[in-house]
Each structure stands twice: as structure tokens, then as C-alpha cells.
Design an enzyme around this catalytic site. Structure first.
Site, PDB file in Angstrom:
ATOM      1  N   ASN A  44       0.827  -1.211   0.000  1.00  0.00           N
ATOM      2  CA  ASN A  44       0.000   0.000   0.000  1.00  0.00           C
ATOM      3  C   ASN A  44       0.863   1.264   0.000  1.00  0.00           C
ATOM      4  O   ASN A  44       1.945   1.308   0.594  1.00  0.00           O
ATOM      5  CB  ASN A  44      -1.021   0.000   1.142  1.00  0.00           C
ATOM      6  CG  ASN A  44      -0.465  -0.285   2.511  1.00  0.00           C
ATOM      7  OD1 ASN A  44       0.537  -0.973   2.652  1.00  0.00           O
ATOM      8  ND2 ASN A  44      -1.099   0.243   3.534  1.00  0.00           N
ATOM      9  N   GLU A  57      -3.124  -4.438  -3.236  1.00  0.00           N
ATOM     10  CA  GLU A  57      -3.585  -5.277  -4.354  1.00  0.00           C
ATOM     11  C   GLU A  57      -3.645  -4.464  -5.646  1.00  0.00           C
ATOM     12  O   GLU A  57      -3.297  -4.943  -6.727  1.00  0.00           O
ATOM     13  CB  GLU A  57      -4.973  -5.855  -4.054  1.00  0.00           C
ATOM     14  CG  GLU A  57      -5.038  -6.707  -2.803  1.00  0.00           C
ATOM     15  CD  GLU A  57      -5.414  -5.911  -1.557  1.00  0.00           C
ATOM     16  OE1 GLU A  57      -4.913  -4.774  -1.399  1.00  0.00           O
ATOM     17  OE2 GLU A  57      -6.198  -6.420  -0.749  1.00  0.00           O
TER      18      GLU A  57
HETATM   19  N1  THU Z   1      -5.401  -1.548   2.428  1.00  0.00           N
HETATM   20  C1  THU Z   1      -4.843  -2.340   1.468  1.00  0.00           C
HETATM   21  O1  THU Z   1      -3.695  -2.116   1.070  1.00  0.00           O
HETATM   22  N2  THU Z   1      -5.577  -3.367   0.971  1.00  0.00           N
HETATM   23  C2  THU Z   1      -6.846  -3.671   1.360  1.00  0.00           C
HETATM   24  O2  THU Z   1      -7.465  -4.551   0.782  1.00  0.00           O
HETATM   25  C3  THU Z   1      -7.447  -2.957   2.488  1.00  0.00           C
HETATM   26  C4  THU Z   1      -6.745  -1.721   2.931  1.00  0.00           C
HETATM   27  C5  THU Z   1      -4.617  -0.434   2.973  1.00  0.00           C
HETATM   28  C6  THU Z   1      -5.118   0.922   2.601  1.00  0.00           C
HETATM   29  C7  THU Z   1      -4.551   1.778   3.698  1.00  0.00           C
HETATM   30  O3  THU Z   1      -3.238   2.176   3.315  1.00  0.00           O
HETATM   31  C8  THU Z   1      -4.453   0.850   4.891  1.00  0.00           C
HETATM   32  O4  THU Z   1      -4.630  -0.471   4.380  1.00  0.00           O
HETATM   33  C9  THU Z   1      -5.487   1.102   5.952  1.00  0.00           C
HETATM   34  O5  THU Z   1      -6.761   1.117   5.415  1.00  0.00           O
END
Ligand code: THU
Length: 147
Positions: A44, A57
């Protein structure tokens, strides 16, 4: 080609170490396995304008498509945790937007990938179509593997 679940989960954990998540402190890693044996990962990427943050993802799908991949997606692994403790986090399933983004890449190649989500003591396995039933995608509008 079959993909080893634990290998793919470890690739996702490794990717989570590269997350840029100073606002949530929630590090997510995603690993995509392709039919040719290739693994593409993402983590992320947050933003000071919080709503612009990118999920692991989605970053992984963009990386794969930027390599020219248009399908062949056979499995997905997602892990989350604190920095340095990627195995200790809660189990995360892909958010709704990521389900749609993953479905685009999968449907281009006509696959329904396995999705493995791990965190803490939890491990879940499901098909992408279970996470996003009745999905709208390229197949809906008659687009085949060429995309
Ligand atoms: N996040 C992801 O990377 N994938 C997901 O499927 C759910 C949420 C991240 C986004 C944000 O940077 C952090 O998790 C908290 O929501």
C-alpha cells in the site's frame, strides 16, 4: 503451473515491508501469481490526502499490467501487519475496489484465481468470484484475453 501457497504468502509479507503507510501504520502486502510462474507484488502507498491512498492489491495489479500482463492470474496472497511484524497482523481480505481491480485482470485471461489471506493465526482461502460474485468485468462486455 501450480503455485505454492506459503511461498506466495511469504512474497506478500516481504512486499508489506515496502509499504508506505505513515498515516495508518497498517502495512499490507499483495502477491500475484501468474500461470507462467511469475510473481508480482505490491504494497500500500498512502498519501497525505488520505483518500488518495492506494491499496497493496491495486499497486500489484498496476505493476503487473505495466509489465504487459493481460490475464494469467492464478492466485493472490494478501497479508497485513505492523512494520517489522508482517505475520502478526489481522487477517485482511481485499477491499471492494481491489476486488474489482483484481477481477479485471483475472477475467482478461478467463481465470478465477484462488485468494489466500493470512494474518495472526487466521488463514482463509477463497476464489475471487466468491469475494465478488456476479462481477462486472471485461467478460460482461464481451472482451476476451486480448483486452
Ligand atoms: N489496504 C490495502 O492495502 N488493501 C486492502 O485490501 C485494504 C486496505 C490499505 C489501505 C490503507 O493504506 C491501509 O490499508 C489502511 O486502510
Amino acid at each position: 503451473m501450480s503455485v505454492d501457497r506459503d511461498t506466495l504468502l511469504q512474497a506478500a509479507r516481504d512486499a508489506s515491508a515496502r509499504a508506505y503507510a505513515p498515516y495508518s501504520g497498517f502495512h499490507v502486502g499483495a502477491a500475484l501469481a501468474f500461470a507462467d510462474g511469475t510473481v508480482v507484488t505490491g504494497a500500500n502507498v498512502e498519501n497525505a490526502s488520505y483518500g488518495l491512498s492506494l491499496c497493496a492489491e491495486t499497486v500489484a495489479v498496476a505493476a503487473a499490467m505495466n509489465e504487459g500482463r493481460r490475464g494469467g492470474l492464478v492466485a493472490v496472497a494478501v497479508t497485513a501487519g505492523k512494520p517489522g511484524e508482517p505475520a502478526a497482523g489481522s487477517m485482511v481480505t481485499p477491499c471492494g475496489r481491489c476486488r474489482q481491480v483484481l477481477t479485471e485482470l483475472a477475467q482478461m485471461g478467463g481465470t478465477d484465481p484462488l485468494v489466500w489471506c493470512a494474518g495472526g493465526n487466521d488463514l482463509r482461502e477463497m476464489r475471487l468470484s466468491e469475494l465478488l460474485p456476479l462481477a462486472f468485468g471485461p467478460q460482461t462486455i464481451g472482451q476476451g484475453p486480448a483486452g
